[in-house]
Each structure stands twice: as structure tokens, then as C-alpha cells.
Design an enzyme around this catalytic site. Structure first.
Site, short mmCIF file in Angstrom:
data_model
loop_
_atom_site.label_atom_id
_atom_site.label_comp_id
_atom_site.label_asym_id
_atom_site.label_seq_id
_atom_site.Cartn_x
_atom_site.Cartn_y
_atom_site.Cartn_z
N ASP A 57 0.84 -1.19 0.00
CA ASP A 57 0.00 0.00 0.00
C ASP A 57 0.88 1.25 0.00
O ASP A 57 2.02 1.23 0.48
CB ASP A 57 -0.90 0.02 1.23
CG ASP A 57 -1.88 -1.14 1.25
OD1 ASP A 57 -2.18 -1.67 0.16
OD2 ASP A 57 -2.34 -1.51 2.35
N LYS A 58 0.33 2.35 -0.50
CA LYS A 58 1.09 3.59 -0.62
C LYS A 58 1.70 4.00 0.71
O LYS A 58 2.87 4.41 0.77
CB LYS A 58 0.18 4.70 -1.16
CG LYS A 58 0.88 6.04 -1.31
CD LYS A 58 -0.05 7.11 -1.85
CE LYS A 58 0.65 8.46 -1.98
NZ LYS A 58 -0.25 9.50 -2.51
#
Length: 370
Positions: A190-191
Site C-alpha cells: 500500500d502507498k
């Protein structure tokens, strides 16, 4: 200011687990089915004018919400971009994103609803390389960096600054198995999650690594700090995960395992340290996963009633007690810390570790962990 996700004052010691268990497996009310709009052969023509009538099911929906459902494979952000550029009219009047529909309106869209396909491109972005050979590379990804641009992105900031762009600058050629937007990418983070990510340089290595992930032949271990004290030393969470039908940016464990798009997911949680701080109770945990579902660790820890610190999407407060804003996290306290596998080409045993990033070490120090 208290988070909107917190229980009302006076009830914050009350557990919500009974309510959660009572609703697990119960499908939320299905949203109305929006008929799709077919633009025919000129769907991608830049000079085309597409005209159609809003379906009765659009009644009560925002214009951008309706178009995102009615036009196949278009993102809501792309719809909003078309509206901002005055390419959408309702009953002959320039549209507004928050405009509510009644159904039956005449809608016009100028140009192609879908942007031309994007291609990843090299950018000179610093990389921390933990290992590299002629077949693969292992990168320490910082939080805040997207692995690759989304398929619905346009050629703007969302297609810049990605890990893929940095990889192309540093390594040149990567595997093509993942397509033009995802060269070399075998798995993702995930970012706002940091840590170890594995990259394939050639197609043969990419396919072998994909098989190893599918057959669970790689050992991935994460470190996470969660709110509250987890009682059991070791917990296995085996809850299927699917897209939240109401909030589409989230995943959930509350849909039936037989529902479309819901897939099995297994996480193993080990308590490393329980922390009684002036800012509330926390638990530092080590998490290993058997599956790699979207947001898996974050969703499973939320399902336990212990959201990851900083993860406001899954119920963590925006502010931790009276902790100074300068020490507040603008990311999730989730880090891919360890990877163990056998090299797909040489069969050599690989053990890769990534230290906890400075901002996470600083946060632990701020809550009294030495």
C-alpha cells in the site's frame, strides 16, 4: 478533536465485538444496479460528442457517482476531471460534480471518457536497494510512494513519482509480464506502507516468483503498531476479504464468504510488546501472511478491534491522545520488515531485512518505547 470513528464519550471502554460478530457474514443492502452506457465504436474518439439520458436509477445520486457507475471502467476521479474541464453538460448546462440527479436528464460528454492508456516512464528518484542481481532486485520502499500508477490515472501527478518510474531509471529493462504500467512488479505494498518489495528483471523470473507467491513459498513478515492491548500472544485470523460495497475505497471482512469477489485470507499475529503509554495503550506486533489480499493486514487487525496506528481509513484516530502534532504519523505504522525465499533461478536461500524507518522509530520513542 476526537475522530468521527470513535464511540461517543462515556462509551469508549465499551467493546463493539458483539455487534461486529452479530453482523459478520450479513450482506449490507445492495446498491441499485445502474444500467451501463454503450458509446459504440467512437468511445475513444477525442472529438466525439456522447449524448444519453440518465437512467431512472440515477435518482438521488450525485452526477459524478452516477457516471462512475454508468460508464464501464471509468474512475470517479476521471469523471470529476471531465466535469472540471467543462466536458460534461446536464440538460445543456455545464455540470457540477456534486449535482444531484432526478433521472431522465439529458447528459452530454465531449471527447473520450477514457484517457489514452498510460505507460510507465523513467524518473530519477532515489532508491534504497537491499539486493540486486541479474534476475531480480529487492527494494526498501518508503511510505508515501505508490508502487505504480492506477489504470484509471491520467497523465498527471498520479503517474509521477511511482516506484516503477524509479525502477526504470535505475535498472532500465524489467519484466513485461505485468504490462506497461507495472513492469517488474510481482507484488505490491500500500502507498502508506513501507518496506521490502521484490522486483523481477526478466519474464522467466517474474513467472517463477508469481508461482512461488501463489504456492506460499515466500515468508513475508511485517511489523505493526496497533491501538489497544491484544490479549493473546499468538492469533491466527482467517477471515475472507472483499470490497466494501458502500465505501469502495475500503475492504471488509463482513461480507459472506460466498459473495462475488470475496476471497480467503489468513494472517498470523504475534505480540512483541504491550505498551502502556501516557497517550493510550498500544501493542507492537509481528504479522505473517499466507495470502496477499488488498489491505489484508489492516483489515484483519481492524476486525480484531485493534486498528493500525495512523490508519484512519480503518478506524484509527487522526490524533493520538495529546501527542504533539509534530510527532503524529501521516502514514500507517505498518512495515514489511522481513522476506525469506529461495532464489527462483539460483535456488540460493535469501534472507532480507529492512530496518524500521526513522519516523516509526521516532514515534515509538515518543510513546515511551526504548
Amino acid at each position: 478533536m476526537p475522530s468521527k470513528h470513535m464511540l461517543p464519550k462515556g462509551q469508549r471502554r465499551r467493546t463493539v465485538k458483539p455487534e461486529y460478530r452479530a453482523t459478520r457474514g450479513i450482506e449490507p443492502p445492495a446498491p441499485p444496479v445502474i444500467p451501463t452506457v454503450d458509446f459504440g465504436d467512437d468511445a475513444e474518439a477525442e472529438d466525439a460528442l456522447h449524448t444519453f439520458t440518465a437512467a431512472p436509477e440515477a435518482a438521488g445520486l450525485r452526477l459524478d457517482q452516477y457516471l462512475a457507475h454508468a460508464i464501464p471502467d471509468i474512475s470517479r476521479s476521471r469523471v470529476q476531471l471531465l466535469i472540471e474541464h467543462n466536458q460534461v453538460r446536464v440538460n445543456g448546462t455545464p455540470a457540477k460534480p456534486k449535482q444531484k440527479l432526478h433521472g431522465g436528464e439529458a447528459i452530454e460528454i465531449e471527447g473520450a471518457p477514457h484517457p489514452p492508456p498510460l505507460h510507465a516512464f523513467p524518473e530519477d528518484i532515489p532508491l534504497t536497494i537491499l539486493h540486486e542481481d541479474k534476475h531480480l532486485a529487492i527494494i526498501d520502499k518508503p511510505a508515501g510512494m505508490m508502487v505504480h500508477a492506477g489504470s484509471g490515472a491520467t497523465d498527471d501527478a498520479r503517474n509521477h513519482g511511482t516506484l516503477v518510474n524509479a525502477l526504470l531509471h535505475h535498472f532500465g529493462k524489467l519484466s513485461d509480464v505485468g504490462g506497461e504500467l507495472r513492469p517488474g512488479i510481482v507484488h505490491r505494498l500500500d502507498k502508506q506502507t513501507s518496506g521490502i518489495i521484490l522486483v523481477a528483471k526478466d519474464d522467466s523470473t517474474h513467472r517463477k516468483l508469481s508461482e512461488m507467491f501463489a504456492e506460499r513459498q515466500l515468508e513475508k513478515t511485517y511489523l505493526a503498531l496497533v491501538h489497544g492491548h491484544i490479549v493473546r500472544e499468538n492469533t491466527t485470523i482467517s477471515l475472507p476479504i472483499g470490497r466494501d460495497l458502500i465505501r469502495r475505497t475500503r475492504m471488509t471482512t463482513r461480507r459472506s464468504a460466498e459473495s462475488e469477489g470475496v476471497r480467503p485470507a489468513v494472517s498470523h499475529v504475534k505480540v512483541l510488546k504491550r505498551i502502556a503509554s501516557p497517550y493510550g495503550p498500544f501493542t507492537l506486533v509481528e504479522v505473517s501472511i499466507e495470502t496477499g489480499r488488498t489491505h489484508q493486514i489492516r483489515v484483519h487487525l481492524q476486525a480484531m478491534g485493534h486498528p493500525v496506528v495512523g490508519d484512519t481509513l480503518y478506524g484509527a484516530p487522526h490524533h493520538v491522545g495529546q501527542l504533539p502534532d509534530t510527532l503524529s504519523l501521516d502514514r500507517n505504522f505498518l512495515h514489511a520488515a522481513h522476506l525469506a525465499f529461495h532464489h527462483p533461478q539460483t535456488r540460493k536461500a535469501m534472507q532480507i531485512d529492512s530496518p524500521l524507518p526513522p519516523e516509526l522509530q521516532q514515534f515509538l520513542g515518543a510513546i515511551g518505547v526504548n
